[in-house]
Design a protein around this motif. Structure first.
Motif, short mmCIF file in Angstrom:
data_model
loop_
_atom_site.label_atom_id
_atom_site.label_comp_id
_atom_site.label_asym_id
_atom_site.label_seq_id
_atom_site.Cartn_x
_atom_site.Cartn_y
_atom_site.Cartn_z
N ASP A 99 0.83 -1.21 0.00
CA ASP A 99 0.00 0.00 0.00
C ASP A 99 0.86 1.25 0.00
N ASP B 161 0.14 4.17 -6.02
CA ASP B 161 -0.18 5.55 -6.38
C ASP B 161 -1.25 6.08 -5.44
N PRO B 162 -1.24 7.40 -5.19
CA PRO B 162 -2.26 7.98 -4.30
C PRO B 162 -3.68 7.70 -4.77
N GLU B 163 -3.91 7.72 -6.09
CA GLU B 163 -5.25 7.44 -6.61
C GLU B 163 -5.68 6.02 -6.27
N PHE B 164 -4.74 5.09 -6.35
CA PHE B 164 -5.04 3.70 -6.01
C PHE B 164 -5.37 3.59 -4.53
N GLN B 165 -4.60 4.26 -3.68
CA GLN B 165 -4.83 4.21 -2.24
C GLN B 165 -6.22 4.74 -1.90
N GLU B 166 -6.58 5.86 -2.50
CA GLU B 166 -7.90 6.46 -2.23
C GLU B 166 -9.02 5.52 -2.68
N ASN B 167 -8.89 4.95 -3.86
CA ASN B 167 -9.89 4.04 -4.39
C ASN B 167 -9.99 2.79 -3.51
N HIS B 168 -8.85 2.29 -3.08
CA HIS B 168 -8.81 1.10 -2.24
C HIS B 168 -9.53 1.36 -0.91
N ARG C 118 -11.82 3.63 -0.33
CA ARG C 118 -13.25 3.83 -0.60
C ARG C 118 -13.96 2.50 -0.78
#
Length: 61
Positions: free
Chosen positions: A32, A36-43, A45
């Motif tokens: 984690d 990428d930050p976008e992946f972390q946020e999506n994960h 959510r």
């Protein structure tokens, strides 16, 4: 006690054997902290949505 170092060829052969025995477990994963930050946020959510569904399902029974 010191362990004898394996040659690069032996390491490659061992890795190939391991992958052949367990192809799903041999897939490379991304920590984690490396994602990428976008992946972390999506994960985060998706995890929150799944937990909310589980709580909703348990309270509805």
């Amino acid at each position: 006690m010191t362990e004898r170092k394996r040659s690069a060829q032996q390491q490659v052969a061992d890795e190939a054997d391991r992958k052949a025995q367990n192809p799903n477990g041999a897939r490379q994963t991304i920590a984690d902290s490396q994602a990428d930050p976008e992946f972390q946020e999506n994960h985060k959510r998706l995890r929150a949505e799944r937990l909310a569904r589980e709580v909703e399902g348990k309270s509805g029974k």
